[in-house]
Write a protein that holds these residues in place. Structure first.
Motif, PDB file in Angstrom:
ATOM      1  N   ASN A  81       0.884  -1.147   0.083  1.00  0.00           N
ATOM      2  CA  ASN A  81       0.084  -0.008  -0.037  1.00  0.00           C
ATOM      3  C   ASN A  81       0.727   1.398   0.074  1.00  0.00           C
ATOM      4  OD1 ASN A  81      -2.509   0.849  -0.015  1.00  0.00           O
ATOM      5  ND2 ASN A  81      -2.774   1.233   2.073  1.00  0.00           N
ATOM      6  N   ASP A  82       2.249   1.188   0.758  1.00  0.00           N
ATOM      7  CA  ASP A  82       2.929   2.455   0.802  1.00  0.00           C
ATOM      8  C   ASP A  82       3.478   2.746  -0.703  1.00  0.00           C
ATOM      9  OD1 ASP A  82       2.640   2.737   3.591  1.00  0.00           O
ATOM     10  OD2 ASP A  82       4.595   1.654   4.028  1.00  0.00           O
ATOM     11  N   PHE A  83       3.927   1.653  -1.325  1.00  0.00           N
ATOM     12  CA  PHE A  83       4.317   1.544  -2.784  1.00  0.00           C
ATOM     13  C   PHE A  83       3.200   2.215  -3.637  1.00  0.00           C
ATOM     14  CE2 PHE A  83       7.726  -0.541  -0.729  1.00  0.00           C
ATOM     15  CZ  PHE A  83       8.813  -0.331  -1.522  1.00  0.00           C
ATOM     16  N   LEU A  84       2.111   1.767  -3.510  1.00  0.00           N
ATOM     17  CA  LEU A  84       1.054   2.243  -4.263  1.00  0.00           C
ATOM     18  C   LEU A  84       0.847   3.743  -4.406  1.00  0.00           C
ATOM     19  CD1 LEU A  84      -1.539  -0.481  -4.035  1.00  0.00           C
ATOM     20  CD2 LEU A  84      -0.160  -0.044  -6.020  1.00  0.00           C
ATOM     21  N   ARG A  85       0.801   4.089  -2.907  1.00  0.00           N
ATOM     22  CA  ARG A  85       0.689   5.367  -2.457  1.00  0.00           C
ATOM     23  C   ARG A  85       1.635   6.385  -3.093  1.00  0.00           C
ATOM     24  NH1 ARG A  85       0.026   7.512   3.656  1.00  0.00           N
ATOM     25  NH2 ARG A  85      -0.264   9.558   3.363  1.00  0.00           N
TER      26      ARG A  85
ATOM     27  N   ARG B 194      26.511  -2.792  -6.726  1.00  0.00           N
ATOM     28  CA  ARG B 194      25.961  -1.693  -6.354  1.00  0.00           C
ATOM     29  C   ARG B 194      24.460  -2.200  -5.405  1.00  0.00           C
ATOM     30  NH1 ARG B 194      23.671   3.377 -10.171  1.00  0.00           N
ATOM     31  NH2 ARG B 194      22.530   4.439  -8.491  1.00  0.00           N
ATOM     32  N   LYS B 195      24.159  -1.603  -4.291  1.00  0.00           N
ATOM     33  CA  LYS B 195      23.039  -1.882  -3.627  1.00  0.00           C
ATOM     34  C   LYS B 195      22.106  -0.924  -3.322  1.00  0.00           C
ATOM     35  CE  LYS B 195      23.369  -4.405   0.136  1.00  0.00           C
ATOM     36  NZ  LYS B 195      24.081  -4.955   1.525  1.00  0.00           N
ATOM     37  N   LYS B 196      22.474   0.440  -3.481  1.00  0.00           N
ATOM     38  CA  LYS B 196      21.562   1.868  -3.228  1.00  0.00           C
ATOM     39  C   LYS B 196      21.345   2.332  -4.687  1.00  0.00           C
ATOM     40  CE  LYS B 196      23.205   2.272   1.348  1.00  0.00           C
ATOM     41  NZ  LYS B 196      23.526   3.366   2.381  1.00  0.00           N
ATOM     42  N   PHE B 197      19.977   2.957  -4.720  1.00  0.00           N
ATOM     43  CA  PHE B 197      19.594   3.431  -5.861  1.00  0.00           C
ATOM     44  C   PHE B 197      18.603   4.538  -5.581  1.00  0.00           C
ATOM     45  CE2 PHE B 197      20.478  -1.001  -7.058  1.00  0.00           C
ATOM     46  CZ  PHE B 197      21.305  -0.680  -8.237  1.00  0.00           C
ATOM     47  N   ARG B 198      18.465   5.679  -6.236  1.00  0.00           N
ATOM     48  CA  ARG B 198      17.590   6.868  -6.148  1.00  0.00           C
ATOM     49  C   ARG B 198      17.014   6.932  -7.376  1.00  0.00           C
ATOM     50  NH1 ARG B 198      18.489  12.572  -3.143  1.00  0.00           N
ATOM     51  NH2 ARG B 198      18.105  11.169  -1.481  1.00  0.00           N
ATOM     52  N   GLY B 199      15.610   6.924  -7.387  1.00  0.00           N
ATOM     53  CA  GLY B 199      15.069   7.420  -8.920  1.00  0.00           C
ATOM     54  C   GLY B 199      13.451   7.413  -8.703  1.00  0.00           C
ATOM     55  N   THR B 200      12.778   7.320  -9.502  1.00  0.00           N
ATOM     56  CA  THR B 200      11.442   7.586  -9.725  1.00  0.00           C
ATOM     57  C   THR B 200      10.356   6.138  -9.522  1.00  0.00           C
ATOM     58  OG1 THR B 200      11.451   9.487 -10.982  1.00  0.00           O
ATOM     59  CG2 THR B 200       9.474   8.242 -10.799  1.00  0.00           C
ATOM     60  N   LEU B 201       9.933   5.865  -8.384  1.00  0.00           N
ATOM     61  CA  LEU B 201       9.156   4.723  -8.333  1.00  0.00           C
ATOM     62  C   LEU B 201       7.960   4.358  -8.994  1.00  0.00           C
ATOM     63  CD1 LEU B 201       8.921   2.211  -6.439  1.00  0.00           C
ATOM     64  CD2 LEU B 201       7.194   3.448  -5.223  1.00  0.00           C
ATOM     65  N   GLU B 202       8.015   3.294  -9.951  1.00  0.00           N
ATOM     66  CA  GLU B 202       6.913   2.911 -11.027  1.00  0.00           C
ATOM     67  C   GLU B 202       6.573   1.359 -10.801  1.00  0.00           C
ATOM     68  OE1 GLU B 202       8.678   3.958 -14.893  1.00  0.00           O
ATOM     69  OE2 GLU B 202       8.506   5.978 -14.423  1.00  0.00           O
ATOM     70  N   ARG B 203       5.349   1.285 -11.306  1.00  0.00           N
ATOM     71  CA  ARG B 203       5.073  -0.349 -11.461  1.00  0.00           C
ATOM     72  C   ARG B 203       5.588  -0.847 -12.634  1.00  0.00           C
ATOM     73  NH1 ARG B 203       2.889  -4.060  -7.962  1.00  0.00           N
ATOM     74  NH2 ARG B 203       1.043  -3.148  -7.569  1.00  0.00           N
ATOM     75  N   ALA B 204       6.121  -1.884 -12.614  1.00  0.00           N
ATOM     76  CA  ALA B 204       6.733  -2.586 -13.688  1.00  0.00           C
ATOM     77  C   ALA B 204       5.509  -2.932 -14.612  1.00  0.00           C
ATOM     78  CB  ALA B 204       7.567  -4.032 -13.134  1.00  0.00           C
ATOM     79  N   GLU B 205       5.992  -3.382 -15.862  1.00  0.00           N
ATOM     80  CA  GLU B 205       5.006  -3.642 -16.816  1.00  0.00           C
ATOM     81  C   GLU B 205       4.430  -4.885 -16.543  1.00  0.00           C
ATOM     82  OE1 GLU B 205       6.766  -3.817 -20.895  1.00  0.00           O
ATOM     83  OE2 GLU B 205       7.745  -1.655 -20.448  1.00  0.00           O
ATOM     84  N   ASP B 206       4.946  -5.943 -15.950  1.00  0.00           N
ATOM     85  CA  ASP B 206       4.175  -7.155 -15.718  1.00  0.00           C
ATOM     86  C   ASP B 206       3.128  -6.755 -14.500  1.00  0.00           C
ATOM     87  OD1 ASP B 206       5.421  -6.882 -13.006  1.00  0.00           O
ATOM     88  OD2 ASP B 206       6.744  -8.614 -13.360  1.00  0.00           O
TER      89      ASP B 206
ATOM     90  N   GLN C  94       3.036  -6.910 -11.392  1.00  0.00           N
ATOM     91  CA  GLN C  94       3.563  -7.709 -10.217  1.00  0.00           C
ATOM     92  C   GLN C  94       4.714  -7.116  -9.341  1.00  0.00           C
ATOM     93  OE1 GLN C  94       1.375 -10.010  -9.078  1.00  0.00           O
ATOM     94  NE2 GLN C  94       0.079  -9.213 -10.898  1.00  0.00           N
ATOM     95  N   GLN C  95       5.779  -6.696 -10.073  1.00  0.00           N
ATOM     96  CA  GLN C  95       6.896  -6.111  -9.607  1.00  0.00           C
ATOM     97  C   GLN C  95       6.940  -4.578  -9.639  1.00  0.00           C
ATOM     98  OE1 GLN C  95      10.483  -8.481 -10.308  1.00  0.00           O
ATOM     99  NE2 GLN C  95       9.291  -9.030 -12.330  1.00  0.00           N
ATOM    100  N   TRP C  96       7.879  -3.878  -8.771  1.00  0.00           N
ATOM    101  CA  TRP C  96       8.101  -2.699  -9.127  1.00  0.00           C
ATOM    102  C   TRP C  96       9.478  -2.246  -9.703  1.00  0.00           C
ATOM    103  CZ3 TRP C  96       4.602   0.774  -7.478  1.00  0.00           C
ATOM    104  CH2 TRP C  96       3.327   0.442  -6.742  1.00  0.00           C
TER     105      TRP C  96
ATOM    106  N   ALA D  20      16.675   1.448 -15.561  1.00  0.00           N
ATOM    107  CA  ALA D  20      15.643   0.988 -14.745  1.00  0.00           C
ATOM    108  C   ALA D  20      15.998  -0.180 -14.062  1.00  0.00           C
ATOM    109  CB  ALA D  20      14.296   0.676 -15.620  1.00  0.00           C
ATOM    110  N   LEU D  21      15.473  -0.463 -13.212  1.00  0.00           N
ATOM    111  CA  LEU D  21      15.776  -1.696 -12.114  1.00  0.00           C
ATOM    112  C   LEU D  21      14.595  -2.208 -11.633  1.00  0.00           C
ATOM    113  CD1 LEU D  21      18.142  -3.536 -10.581  1.00  0.00           C
ATOM    114  CD2 LEU D  21      17.628  -1.989  -8.720  1.00  0.00           C
ATOM    115  N   THR D  22      14.237  -3.394 -12.092  1.00  0.00           N
ATOM    116  CA  THR D  22      13.020  -4.100 -11.627  1.00  0.00           C
ATOM    117  C   THR D  22      13.259  -4.908 -10.323  1.00  0.00           C
ATOM    118  OG1 THR D  22      12.329  -4.354 -13.844  1.00  0.00           O
ATOM    119  CG2 THR D  22      11.047  -5.439 -12.155  1.00  0.00           C
ATOM    120  N   PHE D  23      12.350  -4.859  -9.228  1.00  0.00           N
ATOM    121  CA  PHE D  23      12.668  -5.560  -7.979  1.00  0.00           C
ATOM    122  C   PHE D  23      11.206  -6.095  -7.437  1.00  0.00           C
ATOM    123  CE2 PHE D  23      12.305  -1.148  -7.110  1.00  0.00           C
ATOM    124  CZ  PHE D  23      11.413  -1.050  -5.986  1.00  0.00           C
TER     125      PHE D  23
END
Length: 193
Positions: A93-97, A122-134, A136-138, A165-168
């Motif tokens: 819900n936080d990610f959707l918000r 690399r473990k740390k990233f800064r960027g715009t949060l988006e829903r992945a095309e599938d 199910q993922q972000w 882009a990094l999908t996770f």
């Protein structure tokens, strides 16, 4: 039932979301609350951003003081506050918000993709949060191009750096927070409309 569950039920019963519950050395008990959020429904009015007020924190503090006394929880100081500009993101819900916002993420394990500019350690990233095309993922989308300095002229012919882009999945994350971006110049002309 553990006292943590009782605190969560009390905060929820008062009409707030429990964002974080932290107990640290020295007897500090820190409770972070936020207003509940629901996804927009078509046809429903759009409400302006609402924030946790000092009165909200005071209400929760008073109720929790009674609760913790009844539960015989040993603590020296109770702090109730809002999540702030670097709010942690923990639930779906936080990610959707906060989709579309700039976030900082830390992965549990280093990741890198062969043939890309993403470093393998690399473990740390800064960027715009988006829903992945599938669906199910972000994904997090960013550009490694440095921002222009204030007053710097930028050529209109300059080719911008490519977006990456990094999908996770949420299970891949060690930590995720809103990026604390502050504009000290005030509101822009676009914000005043």
């Amino acid at each position: 039932m553990a006292w943590q569950d009782t605190v969560a039920q009390t905060v929820t019963g008062l009409g707030f979301d429990l964002v974080d519950l932290e107990r640290s050395a020295g007897g500090l008990l820190r409770v972070t609350i936020d207003l509940p959020w629901q996804p927009l429904v078509e046809g429903a009015p759009v409400l302006a951003d609402q924030f946790v007020t000092v009165e909200d924190c005071e209400t929760v503090t008073r109720q929790l003081q009674y609760l913790l006394e009844v539960e015989a929880v040993d603590y020296r100081r109770l702090e109730v506050g809002s999540p702030g500009i670097d709010r942690p993101l923990r639930t779906e819900n936080d990610f959707l918000r906060f989709a579309g916002q700039v976030v900082d993420i830390t992965l549990k394990a280093p990741i890198g993709a062969t043939g890309t500019d993403v470093s393998a350690n690399r473990k740390k990233f800064r960027g715009t949060l988006e829903r992945a095309e599938d669906g199910q993922q972000w994904q997090i989308v960013w550009s490694d191009e440095p921002a222009p300095k204030p007053g710097q002229r930028v050529s209109k012919k300059r080719v911008p750096a490519p977006l990456q882009a990094l999908t996770f999945q949420l299970s891949d994350l060690q930590q995720a927070r809103l990026a604390p971006l502050v504009n000290f110049k005030g509101r822009s002309a676009a914000d005043k409309d």
